[in-house]
Design a protein around this motif. Structure first.
Motif, short mmCIF file in Angstrom:
data_model
loop_
_atom_site.label_atom_id
_atom_site.label_comp_id
_atom_site.label_asym_id
_atom_site.label_seq_id
_atom_site.Cartn_x
_atom_site.Cartn_y
_atom_site.Cartn_z
N ARG A 410 3.02 2.71 -32.16
CA ARG A 410 2.00 2.19 -33.07
C ARG A 410 1.52 0.82 -32.63
O ARG A 410 0.33 0.52 -32.69
CB ARG A 410 2.56 2.14 -34.50
N TRP A 411 2.48 -0.03 -32.21
CA TRP A 411 2.08 -1.37 -31.75
C TRP A 411 1.21 -1.27 -30.51
O TRP A 411 0.17 -1.93 -30.41
CB TRP A 411 3.32 -2.21 -31.45
N LEU A 412 1.63 -0.44 -29.54
CA LEU A 412 0.87 -0.31 -28.30
C LEU A 412 -0.53 0.25 -28.57
O LEU A 412 -1.51 -0.19 -27.97
CB LEU A 412 1.62 0.60 -27.32
N ALA A 413 -0.63 1.20 -29.48
CA ALA A 413 -1.93 1.78 -29.82
C ALA A 413 -2.86 0.72 -30.41
O ALA A 413 -4.06 0.70 -30.12
CB ALA A 413 -1.75 2.94 -30.80
N SER A 414 -2.31 -0.18 -31.24
CA SER A 414 -3.14 -1.23 -31.83
C SER A 414 -3.65 -2.19 -30.77
O SER A 414 -4.79 -2.66 -30.83
CB SER A 414 -2.36 -1.98 -32.90
N VAL A 415 -2.79 -2.48 -29.77
CA VAL A 415 -3.21 -3.36 -28.68
C VAL A 415 -4.33 -2.72 -27.87
O VAL A 415 -5.32 -3.36 -27.53
CB VAL A 415 -2.01 -3.71 -27.77
N VAL A 416 -4.18 -1.44 -27.56
CA VAL A 416 -5.19 -0.72 -26.77
C VAL A 416 -6.51 -0.64 -27.53
O VAL A 416 -7.59 -0.84 -26.96
CB VAL A 416 -4.69 0.69 -26.40
N ARG A 417 -6.43 -0.38 -28.84
CA ARG A 417 -7.65 -0.31 -29.64
C ARG A 417 -8.38 -1.65 -29.64
O ARG A 417 -9.61 -1.71 -29.50
CB ARG A 417 -7.32 0.10 -31.08
N GLY A 418 -7.62 -2.74 -29.79
CA GLY A 418 -8.24 -4.06 -29.77
C GLY A 418 -8.88 -4.37 -28.44
O GLY A 418 -9.98 -4.93 -28.38
N HIS A 419 -8.21 -4.01 -27.35
CA HIS A 419 -8.74 -4.26 -26.01
C HIS A 419 -10.02 -3.45 -25.79
O HIS A 419 -11.03 -3.98 -25.31
CB HIS A 419 -7.69 -3.90 -24.97
N CYS A 420 -9.97 -2.19 -26.17
CA CYS A 420 -11.14 -1.34 -25.95
C CYS A 420 -12.31 -1.75 -26.83
O CYS A 420 -13.47 -1.62 -26.43
CB CYS A 420 -10.78 0.12 -26.21
N ALA A 421 -12.02 -2.26 -28.03
CA ALA A 421 -13.10 -2.68 -28.92
C ALA A 421 -13.95 -3.75 -28.28
O ALA A 421 -15.15 -3.84 -28.55
CB ALA A 421 -12.51 -3.18 -30.23
N TYR A 422 -13.34 -4.57 -27.42
CA TYR A 422 -14.12 -5.62 -26.77
C TYR A 422 -14.63 -5.18 -25.39
O TYR A 422 -15.80 -5.38 -25.06
CB TYR A 422 -13.29 -6.89 -26.60
N TYR A 423 -13.78 -4.58 -24.58
CA TYR A 423 -14.13 -4.34 -23.18
C TYR A 423 -14.76 -2.97 -22.90
O TYR A 423 -15.22 -2.74 -21.79
CB TYR A 423 -12.88 -4.50 -22.29
N ALA A 424 -14.79 -2.10 -23.89
CA ALA A 424 -15.37 -0.77 -23.66
C ALA A 424 -16.88 -0.84 -23.74
O ALA A 424 -17.50 -0.41 -24.72
CB ALA A 424 -14.81 0.24 -24.65
N VAL A 425 -17.51 -1.36 -22.69
CA VAL A 425 -18.96 -1.38 -22.58
C VAL A 425 -19.38 -0.34 -21.55
O VAL A 425 -18.56 0.09 -20.73
CB VAL A 425 -19.47 -2.78 -22.16
N PRO A 426 -20.62 0.11 -21.55
CA PRO A 426 -21.06 1.13 -20.59
C PRO A 426 -20.76 0.72 -19.15
O PRO A 426 -21.05 -0.41 -18.73
CB PRO A 426 -22.57 1.21 -20.84
N GLY A 427 -20.16 1.63 -18.41
CA GLY A 427 -19.87 1.40 -16.99
C GLY A 427 -18.54 0.72 -16.73
O GLY A 427 -18.17 0.50 -15.57
N ASN A 428 -17.76 0.44 -17.79
CA ASN A 428 -16.50 -0.28 -17.60
C ASN A 428 -15.30 0.62 -17.93
O ASN A 428 -14.26 0.12 -18.36
CB ASN A 428 -16.47 -1.52 -18.49
N SER A 429 -15.43 1.91 -17.72
CA SER A 429 -14.37 2.82 -18.11
C SER A 429 -13.08 2.61 -17.32
O SER A 429 -11.98 2.69 -17.85
CB SER A 429 -14.83 4.27 -17.94
N LYS A 430 -13.19 2.27 -16.03
CA LYS A 430 -11.99 2.10 -15.21
C LYS A 430 -11.30 0.77 -15.51
O LYS A 430 -10.08 0.71 -15.70
CB LYS A 430 -12.35 2.16 -13.72
N ALA A 431 -12.05 -0.32 -15.56
CA ALA A 431 -11.46 -1.63 -15.77
C ALA A 431 -11.17 -1.91 -17.22
O ALA A 431 -10.35 -2.74 -17.55
CB ALA A 431 -12.37 -2.71 -15.21
N GLY A 432 -11.87 -1.22 -18.13
CA GLY A 432 -11.71 -1.52 -19.55
C GLY A 432 -10.45 -0.97 -20.13
O GLY A 432 -10.09 -1.31 -21.25
#
Length: 432
Positions: A410-432
């Motif tokens: 659950r903790w790891l999922a929350s971290v990933v969601r927070g990271h993706c909420a900021y870095y998941a922009v178009p074209g950034n699938s690999k680095a995001g």
């Protein structure tokens, strides 16, 4: 002139822009005017909570650019202090008073009444900031000034009042720490500007130690352009002059604003509004021979130019402008690079390599191509930030290794969601 004149002039709120039009609207200040005239909503950024009691102030600020406001402190009400307390993070580190959010809330009504009475009677005293340091991506340490809890509450409330004035003044290409403006809005405006305007050169600028270099004398003069409430100005000076405590020792702060204090982002925006924004907009209209775009987020800004000669002159003039107000560009971090839709072809014709890249708000910006071969701006997570995040994640997982696996998940999922909420922009699938 006081803050109650000329209120009969009509104000027509601007229609909120869509993402595709954000750069064009920003240059015309449409979004800034819309923010100044519309209703506001509570939130976490300093000064975002501006109830309807300030509607009159916003109307005057929007319609009379010469108005100076003499009666603002009465807007720092008990209700506003309560809202400021509510919006603080309960888990934030304490200042020199050692008071935590939860402890202050045990007798919240009495505590806020006492604070309100001290502010109204002039008995309020600002506490020094507690110096703390956080690591930067380049390995250096960034100094923070952690305010005492009551200072945080009052600063947030005051920032909300002042925002009612300054949201009518700030230009469209300023995005940092403003109501309903996020880093993603700044990134979208930059992307639209580069892709739709004739941008061939990018100035990636870095202001050296901005928050510790801010000149109190100049800031006072800038504030007095709009603020004539002597009690408000004295209060702001108290915070700037309160000093810092580090390792138990107090030291004065003849310049700068504590990075981390609730009022500092607004004061920084006021300073750069007069030092950079108004001047840069004037410079573009006066000297530029081609397209020029600006996007600023707090003390971090990008400028794009159609012509290299414009870019070079702007950079030289900017250094001179900053020097007048006690600011300096970081030479090793300020670069003028060839960038845009023609950069790759032109550089190849001159026997040079691929266009250089630049970083802005956590993303590396790259000259790329769309699937049909047209120019397209690519944005990927800055590699050193990704490495730092993974290293931090590894250390935290090691610390949690004895927890039950579902709890770790659950903790790891929350971290990933927070990271993706900021870095998941178009074209950034690999680095995001």
């Amino acid at each position: 002139m006081n803050g109650h004149g000329k209120s009969d002039r009509p104000v027509v709120p601007a229609k909120p822009p869509n993402k595709a039009a954000v750069a064009e609207v920003a240059e015309e200040r449409g979004l800034a005017k819309g923010n100044a005239a519309s209703e506001t909503r509570p939130g976490r950024r300093a000064g975002q909570d501006v109830p309807n009691g300030l509607d009159r102030v916003r109307r005057i600020a929007a319609t009379d650019k010469e108005a100076r406001f003499t009666a603002l402190m009465h807007h720092v009400s008990l209700e506003r202090l309560w809202m400021a307390y509510r919006d603080l993070s309960p888990k934030a580190s304490p200042g020199v008073d050692g008071v935590m959010w939860e402890d202050y809330g045990q007798d919240l009504v009495a505590n806020l009444r006492d604070l309100h009475d001290r502010v109204r009677s002039g008995r309020y005293r600002a506490s020094p900031s507690r110096r703390a340091y956080i690591p930067k991506a380049d390995g250096r340490l960034r100094p923070l000034g952690i305010a005492a809890l009551e200072d945080k509450i009052l600063q947030r409330a005051v920032a909300g009042v002042l925002n009612a004035v300054y949201e009518a003044d700030f230009l469209g290409f300023s995005y940092g720490f403003r109501p309903r403006r996020s880093p993603h809005d700044a990134l979208d405006a930059l992307a639209v500007g580069i892709e739709r305007k004739r941008v061939n050169w990018v100035l990636d600028a870095d202001i050296r130690d901005f928050f510790t270099s801010l000149d109190h004398g100049w800031l006072g003069k800038f504030l007095e352009h709009r603020i004539a409430d002597k009690r408000m100005l004295r209060l702001l000076r108290k915070w700037l002059k309160a000093g810092v405590i580090e390792d138990g020792k107090w030291s004065q702060t003849p310049e700068g604003a504590p990075q981390g204090a609730s009022a500092s982002p607004l004061l920084a925006n006021v300073y750069l509004h007069y030092v950079f924004d108004l001047w840069a907009d004037w410079w573009r209209k006066r000297y530029a021979h081609g397209d020029v775009i600006f996007v600023r987020f707090a003390d971090d800004f990008i400028a794009g130019f159609e012509h290299q000669a414009d870019a070079q002159r702007f950079l030289a003039d900017l250094r001179e402008r900053f020097a007048k107000f006690g600011l300096d560009l970081h030479e090793s971090k300020t670069r003028l690079i060839e960038f845009g839709r023609h950069a790759a072809r032109r550089r190849k014709a001159r026997g040079l390599g691929k266009p250089e890249t630049f970083d802005f708000l956590g993303f590396t910006h790259i000259c790329g191509k769309t699937r049909d071969g047209r120019f397209g701006l690519r944005r990927v997570t800055i590699s050193k930030r990704m490495r730092a995040k993974l290293h931090e994640l590894k250390d935290e997982l090691m610390r949690r290794r004895h927890q039950p696996v579902p709890e770790q998940g659950r903790w790891l999922a929350s971290v990933v969601r927070g990271h993706c909420a900021y870095y998941a922009v178009p074209g950034n699938s690999k680095a995001g």
